[in-house]
Design a protein around this motif. Structure first.
Motif, mmCIF file in Angstrom:
data_model
loop_
_atom_site.group_PDB
_atom_site.id
_atom_site.type_symbol
_atom_site.label_atom_id
_atom_site.label_comp_id
_atom_site.label_asym_id
_atom_site.label_seq_id
_atom_site.Cartn_x
_atom_site.Cartn_y
_atom_site.Cartn_z
ATOM 1 N N ALA A 1 12.722 -8.983 -35.798
ATOM 2 C CA ALA A 1 11.257 -8.957 -35.882
ATOM 3 C C ALA A 1 10.723 -7.537 -35.731
ATOM 4 N N VAL A 2 11.273 -6.779 -34.773
ATOM 5 C CA VAL A 2 10.830 -5.394 -34.578
ATOM 6 C C VAL A 2 11.131 -4.557 -35.816
ATOM 7 N N ILE A 3 12.334 -4.731 -36.369
ATOM 8 C CA ILE A 3 12.733 -3.940 -37.541
ATOM 9 C C ILE A 3 11.850 -4.257 -38.739
ATOM 10 N N LEU A 4 11.633 -5.526 -39.016
ATOM 11 C CA LEU A 4 10.831 -5.900 -40.183
ATOM 12 C C LEU A 4 9.380 -5.444 -40.042
ATOM 13 N N ALA A 5 8.828 -5.602 -38.834
ATOM 14 C CA ALA A 5 7.441 -5.191 -38.626
ATOM 15 C C ALA A 5 7.274 -3.693 -38.843
ATOM 16 N N SER A 6 8.174 -2.892 -38.274
ATOM 17 C CA SER A 6 8.065 -1.441 -38.426
ATOM 18 C C SER A 6 8.399 -1.004 -39.848
ATOM 19 N N LEU A 7 9.290 -1.710 -40.510
ATOM 20 C CA LEU A 7 9.725 -1.316 -41.851
ATOM 21 C C LEU A 7 8.629 -1.492 -42.891
ATOM 22 N N PHE A 8 7.868 -2.575 -42.804
ATOM 23 C CA PHE A 8 6.898 -2.874 -43.851
ATOM 24 C C PHE A 8 5.456 -2.529 -43.470
ATOM 25 N N ILE A 9 5.210 -2.218 -42.205
ATOM 26 C CA ILE A 9 3.845 -1.845 -41.814
ATOM 27 C C ILE A 9 3.634 -0.340 -41.953
ATOM 28 N N TYR A 10 4.565 0.449 -41.400
ATOM 29 C CA TYR A 10 4.399 1.907 -41.428
ATOM 30 C C TYR A 10 5.779 2.543 -41.333
ATOM 31 N N LYS A 11 6.193 3.213 -42.403
ATOM 32 C CA LYS A 11 7.561 3.757 -42.467
ATOM 33 C C LYS A 11 7.899 4.701 -41.313
ATOM 34 N N PRO A 12 7.029 5.626 -40.927
ATOM 35 C CA PRO A 12 7.387 6.507 -39.805
ATOM 36 C C PRO A 12 7.722 5.772 -38.513
ATOM 37 N N VAL A 13 7.142 4.587 -38.319
ATOM 38 C CA VAL A 13 7.496 3.815 -37.129
ATOM 39 C C VAL A 13 8.951 3.369 -37.213
ATOM 40 N N PHE A 14 9.350 2.917 -38.388
ATOM 41 C CA PHE A 14 10.755 2.538 -38.556
ATOM 42 C C PHE A 14 11.667 3.748 -38.384
ATOM 43 N N LEU A 15 11.211 4.907 -38.834
ATOM 44 C CA LEU A 15 11.984 6.128 -38.614
ATOM 45 C C LEU A 15 12.180 6.360 -37.116
ATOM 46 N N GLY A 16 11.142 6.086 -36.330
ATOM 47 C CA GLY A 16 11.274 6.195 -34.881
ATOM 48 C C GLY A 16 12.274 5.198 -34.316
ATOM 49 N N VAL A 17 12.335 3.989 -34.890
ATOM 50 C CA VAL A 17 13.326 3.003 -34.455
ATOM 51 C C VAL A 17 14.737 3.525 -34.690
ATOM 52 N N ILE A 18 14.945 4.172 -35.836
ATOM 53 C CA ILE A 18 16.264 4.750 -36.117
ATOM 54 C C ILE A 18 16.606 5.818 -35.085
ATOM 55 N N VAL A 19 15.641 6.683 -34.774
ATOM 56 C CA VAL A 19 15.885 7.755 -33.806
ATOM 57 C C VAL A 19 16.240 7.183 -32.439
ATOM 58 N N VAL A 20 15.511 6.171 -31.987
ATOM 59 C CA VAL A 20 15.801 5.559 -30.688
ATOM 60 C C VAL A 20 17.208 4.960 -30.680
ATOM 61 N N ALA A 21 17.567 4.244 -31.745
ATOM 62 C CA ALA A 21 18.900 3.644 -31.818
ATOM 63 C C ALA A 21 19.981 4.713 -31.790
ATOM 64 N N VAL A 22 19.757 5.821 -32.482
ATOM 65 C CA VAL A 22 20.740 6.908 -32.518
ATOM 66 C C VAL A 22 20.906 7.544 -31.142
ATOM 67 N N VAL A 23 19.799 7.827 -30.471
ATOM 68 C CA VAL A 23 19.876 8.479 -29.152
ATOM 69 C C VAL A 23 20.564 7.570 -28.138
ATOM 70 N N VAL A 24 20.214 6.283 -28.133
ATOM 71 C CA VAL A 24 20.866 5.349 -27.214
ATOM 72 C C VAL A 24 22.345 5.217 -27.555
ATOM 73 N N GLY A 25 22.673 5.156 -28.845
ATOM 74 C CA GLY A 25 24.076 5.080 -29.242
ATOM 75 C C GLY A 25 24.860 6.299 -28.807
ATOM 76 N N LEU A 26 24.266 7.485 -28.934
ATOM 77 C CA LEU A 26 24.929 8.707 -28.462
ATOM 78 C C LEU A 26 25.134 8.681 -26.953
ATOM 79 N N TRP A 27 24.144 8.195 -26.229
ATOM 80 C CA TRP A 27 24.277 8.092 -24.768
ATOM 81 C C TRP A 27 25.422 7.155 -24.393
ATOM 82 N N GLU A 28 25.517 6.002 -25.060
ATOM 83 C CA GLU A 28 26.605 5.074 -24.769
ATOM 84 C C GLU A 28 27.957 5.703 -25.079
ATOM 85 N N LEU A 29 28.079 6.336 -26.227
ATOM 86 C CA LEU A 29 29.360 6.908 -26.630
ATOM 87 C C LEU A 29 29.792 8.032 -25.707
#
Length: 370
Positions: free
Chosen positions: A118-146
């Motif tokens: 739901a979060v991905i679809l809402a950000s993807l089709f409402i405002y692209k930069p918001v989805f870009l922010g979702v990608i950044v958050v996922a990347v930073v958290v993934g780097l922290w885990e790794l």
């Protein structure tokens, strides 16, 4: 996908529960007709103690008794080799059948998956930069885990700060400047890792910066291809197709493998994966690919979707096996515990990351990059 199980449940009728060990000196009264009964806490005292070479003859020492009980001359517990003489529950003529388990909390997994979707679809089709922010958050958290797991399990100190800043820069540069911008950001991130690590002692410098550059390529750089897809005019539909095919591939592999899986695909890497599951992933992804290319992508045709689905199934499986290899080397089951029923963010990105450049490249080849 995570391995279904990392251990077998205790056998029915086992008396080894630690919360029921009798007190010292306790002696259980047993009717003569009941036959011999062996208490779990006194199992090692029901036969002569094996002689361990080099023990020095100190048989009163507790550590020597434990070593002797575990010696190759005999098992630690009597029920490892001797028949169980205690009454058993009646069973069917074919014997008890073990209930097949899916290996994870499906309710939690489905709930988290629906919420993320739901979060991905809402950000993807409402405002692209918001989805870009979702990608950044996922990347930073993934780097922290790794990087956290590398530090905990291998004492590798990959610098997180330059990786997180450089990773976010890669995503934005890829969206704004295309592939060239992503490569430039990747180069500067690698340089930042080299310089940042110089502020600490030189011990293990090469190991740490190598792991840091690997992390920069593995997580943010591969994720940049999602931003490249998003930048196209119909970018939201391209990203949606990419997500649908990857999820359908994983779901097909899980469902078919759990129901029909018999032949292991890579038992030394991921024992839960089967060849039948791979065939299920290919079939599901090819059907979904044909539908998505025909109805979601401008100028796309169904046969392109068949090729795209096949490529996604292969890349998603290889990505899953690749992270399983990393986790086995680290001696862990999951990269994190942030997502109930799934593990960590990296446990969800394992199939997506290597699939992103594959989908981006085939989309450009089939319908162009505009």
């Amino acid at each position: 996908m995570n391995d279904a199980s990392w251990g077998a449940p205790p056998r029915a009728g086992h008396w080894g529960s630690t919360d029921q060990v009798p007190a010292p000196g306790y002696r259980r009264e047993v009717p003569p007709s009941a036959g011999p009964v062996h208490e779990a806490g006194a199992a090692a005292q029901t036969r002569p103690m094996p002689i361990v070479p080099g023990a020095g003859g100190h048989q009163d020492d507790g550590a020597d008794r434990e070593r002797g009980a575990a010696h190759i001359g005999g098992p630690l517990f009597r029920d490892e080799q001797e028949p169980d003489i205690r009454p058993q529950e009646p069973s069917s003529p074919q014997g008890p059948k073990a209930k097949k388990s899916a290996g994870r909390d499906l309710r939690a997994a489905i709930g988290v998956g629906v919420g993320l979707g739901a979060v991905i679809l809402a950000s993807l089709f409402i405002y692209k930069p918001v989805f870009l922010g979702v990608i950044v958050v996922a990347v930073v958290v993934g780097l922290w885990e790794l990087t956290s797991r590398l530090a905990e399990r291998k004492a590798i100190r990959a610098p997180l700060v330059p990786l997180a800043i450089g990773g976010a820069a890669m995503i934005v540069a890829g969206y704004v400047g295309g592939a060239e911008g992503a490569w430039v950001a990747m180069a500067f991130t690698a340089l930042a890792v080299l310089v940042w690590r110089m502020t600490e002692p030189p011990d293990d410098y090469l190991k740490d910066v190598t792991a840091g550059i690997f992390a920069a390529f593995y997580v943010p750089f591969l994720a940049t291809f999602v931003a490249l897809m998003l930048a196209a005019g119909d970018g939201a539909w391209r990203v949606l197709t990419f997500l649908i095919l990857t999820v359908v591939s994983d779901t097909g592999a899980y469902a078919v493998g759990w129901r029909f899986g018999r032949h292991k695909l890579a038992p030394r890497i991921s024992p839960g994966k089967t060849r039948e599951g791979l065939m299920g992933a290919v079939a599901f992804a090819m059907v979904a690919g044909a539908l998505c290319m025909q109805f979601l992508i401008d100028d796309g045709v169904w046969w392109q979707g068949l090729l795209l689905g096949f490529a996604v199934a292969v890349s998603a499986t290889l990505g899953d096996l690749g992270e399983s290899m990393i986790k086995r080397d680290l001696g862990i089951k999951d990269m994190g515990a942030l997502l109930p029923g799934h593990g960590g963010i990296m446990d969800r990105l394992d199939s997506l990351l290597p699939t992103a450049p594959v989908v981006w490249l085939l989309m450009v080849a089939f319908v162009g990059s505009a």
